[in-house]
Design a protein around this motif. Structure first.
Motif, mmCIF file in Angstrom:
data_model
loop_
_atom_site.group_PDB
_atom_site.id
_atom_site.type_symbol
_atom_site.label_atom_id
_atom_site.label_comp_id
_atom_site.label_asym_id
_atom_site.label_seq_id
_atom_site.Cartn_x
_atom_site.Cartn_y
_atom_site.Cartn_z
ATOM 1 N N ALA A 546 33.486 19.466 23.223
ATOM 2 C CA ALA A 546 33.874 20.458 22.219
ATOM 3 C C ALA A 546 34.281 19.776 20.919
ATOM 4 C CB ALA A 546 35.011 21.324 22.758
ATOM 5 N N ALA A 547 35.021 18.671 21.019
ATOM 6 C CA ALA A 547 35.392 17.938 19.807
ATOM 7 C C ALA A 547 34.154 17.384 19.115
ATOM 8 C CB ALA A 547 36.361 16.813 20.164
ATOM 9 N N PHE A 548 33.196 16.884 19.901
ATOM 10 C CA PHE A 548 31.949 16.376 19.333
ATOM 11 C C PHE A 548 31.162 17.525 18.699
ATOM 12 C CE2 PHE A 548 27.397 15.396 19.811
ATOM 13 C CZ PHE A 548 27.321 14.221 19.069
ATOM 14 N N ALA A 549 31.120 18.675 19.373
ATOM 15 C CA ALA A 549 30.411 19.843 18.832
ATOM 16 C C ALA A 549 31.004 20.267 17.495
ATOM 17 C CB ALA A 549 30.472 20.989 19.831
ATOM 18 N N PHE A 550 32.332 20.201 17.387
ATOM 19 C CA PHE A 550 33.005 20.564 16.137
ATOM 20 C C PHE A 550 32.488 19.701 14.980
ATOM 21 C CE2 PHE A 550 36.718 19.522 13.355
ATOM 22 C CZ PHE A 550 36.789 20.728 12.694
ATOM 23 N N LYS A 551 32.371 18.411 15.206
ATOM 24 C CA LYS A 551 31.904 17.508 14.142
ATOM 25 C C LYS A 551 30.445 17.804 13.789
ATOM 26 C CE LYS A 551 34.956 14.241 16.356
ATOM 27 N NZ LYS A 551 34.998 13.150 17.340
ATOM 28 N N CYS A 552 29.631 18.078 14.805
ATOM 29 C CA CYS A 552 28.219 18.374 14.540
ATOM 30 C C CYS A 552 28.049 19.677 13.766
ATOM 31 C CB CYS A 552 27.446 18.457 15.855
ATOM 32 S SG CYS A 552 27.339 16.900 16.765
ATOM 33 N N LEU A 553 28.754 20.724 14.190
ATOM 34 C CA LEU A 553 28.604 22.035 13.556
ATOM 35 C C LEU A 553 29.137 22.043 12.135
ATOM 36 C CD1 LEU A 553 29.593 24.273 16.612
ATOM 37 C CD2 LEU A 553 27.293 23.833 15.716
ATOM 38 N N THR A 568 21.679 21.669 17.132
ATOM 39 C CA THR A 568 22.469 20.756 16.300
ATOM 40 C C THR A 568 23.301 19.811 17.156
ATOM 41 O OG1 THR A 568 22.585 22.458 14.579
ATOM 42 C CG2 THR A 568 24.177 20.656 14.444
ATOM 43 N N ILE A 569 23.889 20.351 18.242
ATOM 44 C CA ILE A 569 24.759 19.538 19.104
ATOM 45 C C ILE A 569 23.937 18.671 20.050
ATOM 46 C CG2 ILE A 569 26.623 19.625 20.815
ATOM 47 C CD1 ILE A 569 27.282 22.439 19.661
ATOM 48 N N GLY A 570 22.778 19.212 20.456
ATOM 49 C CA GLY A 570 21.961 18.496 21.422
ATOM 50 C C GLY A 570 22.330 18.816 22.839
ATOM 51 N N THR A 571 22.698 20.089 23.109
ATOM 52 C CA THR A 571 23.065 20.513 24.462
ATOM 53 C C THR A 571 22.259 21.743 24.838
ATOM 54 O OG1 THR A 571 24.869 21.834 23.539
ATOM 55 C CG2 THR A 571 25.428 19.642 24.340
ATOM 56 N N THR A 572 22.345 22.134 26.096
ATOM 57 C CA THR A 572 21.666 23.351 26.545
ATOM 58 C C THR A 572 22.394 24.580 26.000
ATOM 59 O OG1 THR A 572 22.998 23.548 28.548
ATOM 60 C CG2 THR A 572 21.001 22.182 28.671
ATOM 61 N N LEU A 573 21.695 25.700 25.979
ATOM 62 C CA LEU A 573 22.306 26.927 25.458
ATOM 63 C C LEU A 573 23.514 27.369 26.285
ATOM 64 C CD1 LEU A 573 22.284 29.195 23.384
ATOM 65 C CD2 LEU A 573 20.644 30.431 24.825
ATOM 66 N N PRO A 574 23.471 27.368 27.632
ATOM 67 C CA PRO A 574 24.677 27.749 28.400
ATOM 68 C C PRO A 574 25.868 26.850 28.104
ATOM 69 C CG PRO A 574 22.748 27.805 29.805
ATOM 70 C CD PRO A 574 22.311 27.171 28.521
ATOM 71 N N ASP A 575 25.626 25.520 28.024
ATOM 72 C CA ASP A 575 26.739 24.615 27.695
ATOM 73 C C ASP A 575 27.233 24.866 26.282
ATOM 74 O OD1 ASP A 575 26.791 23.435 30.151
ATOM 75 O OD2 ASP A 575 25.637 21.669 29.567
#
Length: 618
Positions: A546-553, A568-575
């Protein structure tokens, strides 16, 4: 509410309110009447309930002594709209608003109108006082005073009749307050009355009875010098404003203090339950002197705290939640101070973050021990076990009226052990997230509007500077995005530099590379709030993601959906959906539409700083 106010036979329950903003509610849900002139007509009909209000009286109240030709047709339109609004509130066959000879009548029962319930409770208090039952008198007056939300009819345009009614209602409030204080003094109270007395004296400085009661309360608290100073202040105000000396009651109290007369000492302390034997804690911090807006949020909180007839639920709990810096703590303290007189057994306060980003956060067991000590439990009797401390806390609060403020509660901190089970207490909580597992009335705290932001800036730096540079002031408000913390930081920096033009301040804020640097002063910074929000992310397997996603978004310049976020994050849609929910929960994202998300500009700048520092790929 007291049983002697009569039954409430109607279903659904309808309530009318004059003791504050004009209100109509159905089963607790407000019915809005937005037009000013229509509100004036409605207020007149409610205030004269059951009596015919002549057409001429209504037109003069709305349009003045020289109403236009269209006044009577417009009045008929208002009445027709009000009749349509009021008819579905209860039994369809019942017509509340009727047309009679020369005027209109609104049918309202006593139990449906707050001012009627206030008068009934005040009369109950007067009867109890007359037979020297001061405990019942105090309880009745306290219940009456809790019906008040603000100045009567404060949001209604008033003509001469409504102005007179508002003045009369206000006078009734002060009389009830004085009688409540008199009952409390007769029961042996002293120090706990000082704060509410000083607050009401600021609004009614010429009321000699209030001044006398303050002197007695100060003397009983052990501060005879302050009691004498209060007399000197009263005498000065009376001479300056009225050209008169104090009257007999004030003079007698003054002489009694000088003689240390036994009559000033508590005479009926045994009338209180044993739980009131210790001094009631008064822990609320000082409320902010500068406060703008939040009327709707305060009204929601006051409605949630109001006692209803027959309720046996536990303590009322209100949660103020929203992103960092939106003024949740200031709002909670404003509400707490406004209702504090309804909780005479104490006001408890704890900052669970420990007072700042560098302080050790308080756990619930720490808070329990602090509260038990404040409530009079000797240190050696406070249990070491968290469960036993929680049980002792519930026992101590069982029959007390205490207000508890829990500030900066972690989103997933869990504070159920701090919520009293008894129905006489109330809890105000502030936190970033909505805390879905908490049983509370949730009041979201959003950024200020553009106009409110400019008003706050004017309060902080002086209206003259804002008036001199209205354009830059509006630009500063826009760049701060309605965030009270950001505006307060700018205000502090402008106060430090009275020679600096607002245009220069706006120029510095306009540069994205400088903006967060500009939003810090004397250890206060926007970055610390965002850091705390990141720290509030749930401790799950997704936490670091989540912290990594924050920086990406933060690298996105436009609203986005789950698909773009996942790419943008590089993860699956459910995750990704789980990560978005976690960031929403701590105020680092906001929902801007169905399955659409965005990051506020200031938050995005912080995310980009972190991304650049850790070389997050763009």
């Amino acid at each position: 509410m007291s049983d002697d106010l009569g039954p409430c036979p109607q279903t659904p329950a309808v309530r009318f309110g004059l003791l504050g903003p004009l209100r109509i509610t159905r089963d607790g849900h407000p019915i809005h009447v937005p037009a000013d002139k229509q509100r004036t007509v409605l207020a007149m009909l409610i205030a004269h309930r059951g009596r015919v209000v002549p057409v001429r009286t209504l037109t003069e109240e709305v349009w003045g002594s020289a109403p236009p030709r269209s006044a009577v047709p417009n009045l008929r339109t208002y009445i027709m709209q009000l009749r349509r609004l009021l008819r579905p509130l209860d039994r369809p066959e019942r017509i509340r608003l009727t047309t009679g000879r020369g005027g209109y009548t609104l049918d309202i029962a006593d139990h449906e109108l707050d001012s009627a319930r206030f008068e009934a409770l005040s009369e109950k208090g007067r009867r109890a006082a007359a037979r020297q039952d001061m405990t019942e008198a105090s309880q009745a007056y306290r219940s009456a005073l809790t019906l008040w939300q603000a100045d009567p009819l404060e949001d209604v345009p008033q003509g001469p009749v409504l102005r007179g009614i508002a003045v009369e209602l206000g006078e009734n409030l002060v009389n009830a307050f004085e009688n409540h204080i008199a009952a409390e003094l007769a029961l042996g109270e002293g120090a706990s009355l000082i704060e509410p007395l000083r607050r009401i004296i600021r609004r009614h400085p010429l009321r000699e009875r209030l001044r006398s009661q303050l002197m007695v309360s100060l003397y009983r608290s052990g501060d005879a010098a302050a009691a004498l100073t209060a007399f000197t202040d009263a005498r000065g105000v009376l001479r300056r404003e009225l050209g008169m000396d104090p009257g007999p009651e004030l003079l007698e109290t003054h002489q009694a203090v000088l003689r240390r007369a036994p009559s000033l000492s508590p005479a009926h302390t045994t009338a209180r339950p044993a739980a009131r034997a210790t001094a009631a804690p008064r822990q609320l911090p000082r409320e902010s002197a500068v406060f703008v807006g939040r009327r709707s949020e305060r009204e929601q909180a006051h409605r949630a705290l109001r006692t209803r007839a027959g309720e046996t639920v536990g303590a009322r709990v209100v949660l103020f939640h929203g992103p960092s810096g939106t003024g949740k703590s200031a709002l909670a303290l404003r509400v707490a101070h406004s209702v504090s007189s309804a909780y005479p057994d104490g006001r408890l306060y704890a900052d669970l973050r420990g007072g700042g980003p560098d302080a050790r956060p308080l756990g619930t067991t720490d808070v329990l021990r602090r509260f038990l000590k404040a409530l009079g439990v000797p240190g050696h009797e406070i249990p070491d076990s968290a469960d036993e401390a929680a049980a002792a806390y519930q026992s101590v609060l069982a029959d007390r009226r205490v207000l508890i403020v829990l500030d900066n509660v972690p989103t997933h901190g869990g504070v159920n052990s701090l919520l009293p089970a008894g129905p006489h207490c109330a809890v105000l909580i502030t936190g970033i997230g909505a805390m879905p597992m908490l049983d509370a009335v949730r009041v979201p705290v959003h950024p200020l509007t553009a106009a409110q932001s400019v008003s706050l800036l004017a309060e902080l730096i002086g209206r003259a500077r804002v008036t001199a540079e209205p354009g830059p002031a509006a630009e500063i408000a826009r760049l701060c995005q309605g965030n009270p913390l950001a505006l307060s930081i700018v205000g502090a920096r402008c106060t430090n530099r009275p020679d600096r033009l607002l245009a220069d301040v706006a120029d510095r804020l306009r540069d994205p590379e400088q903006r967060l640097d500009q939003l810090q002063v004397a250890g206060l910074t926007m970055r610390s709030g965002y850091t705390l929000s990141l720290a509030a992310l749930p401790r799950t397997a997704h936490r670091h993601s989540a912290a990594f996603a924050f920086k990406c978004l933060g690298l996105l310049d436009r609203p986005f959906d789950g698909q773009l976020a996942a790419k943008t994050i590089g993860t699956t849609l459910p995750d990704t959906e789980l990560l978005l929910e976690e960031l929403l929960g701590v105020g680092l994202l906001r929902s801007v539409g169905r399955e659409q998300f965005d990051m506020p500009v200031l938050t995005r700048l912080f995310a980009r700083e972190l991304a650049a520092r850790e070389d997050v790929p763009s």
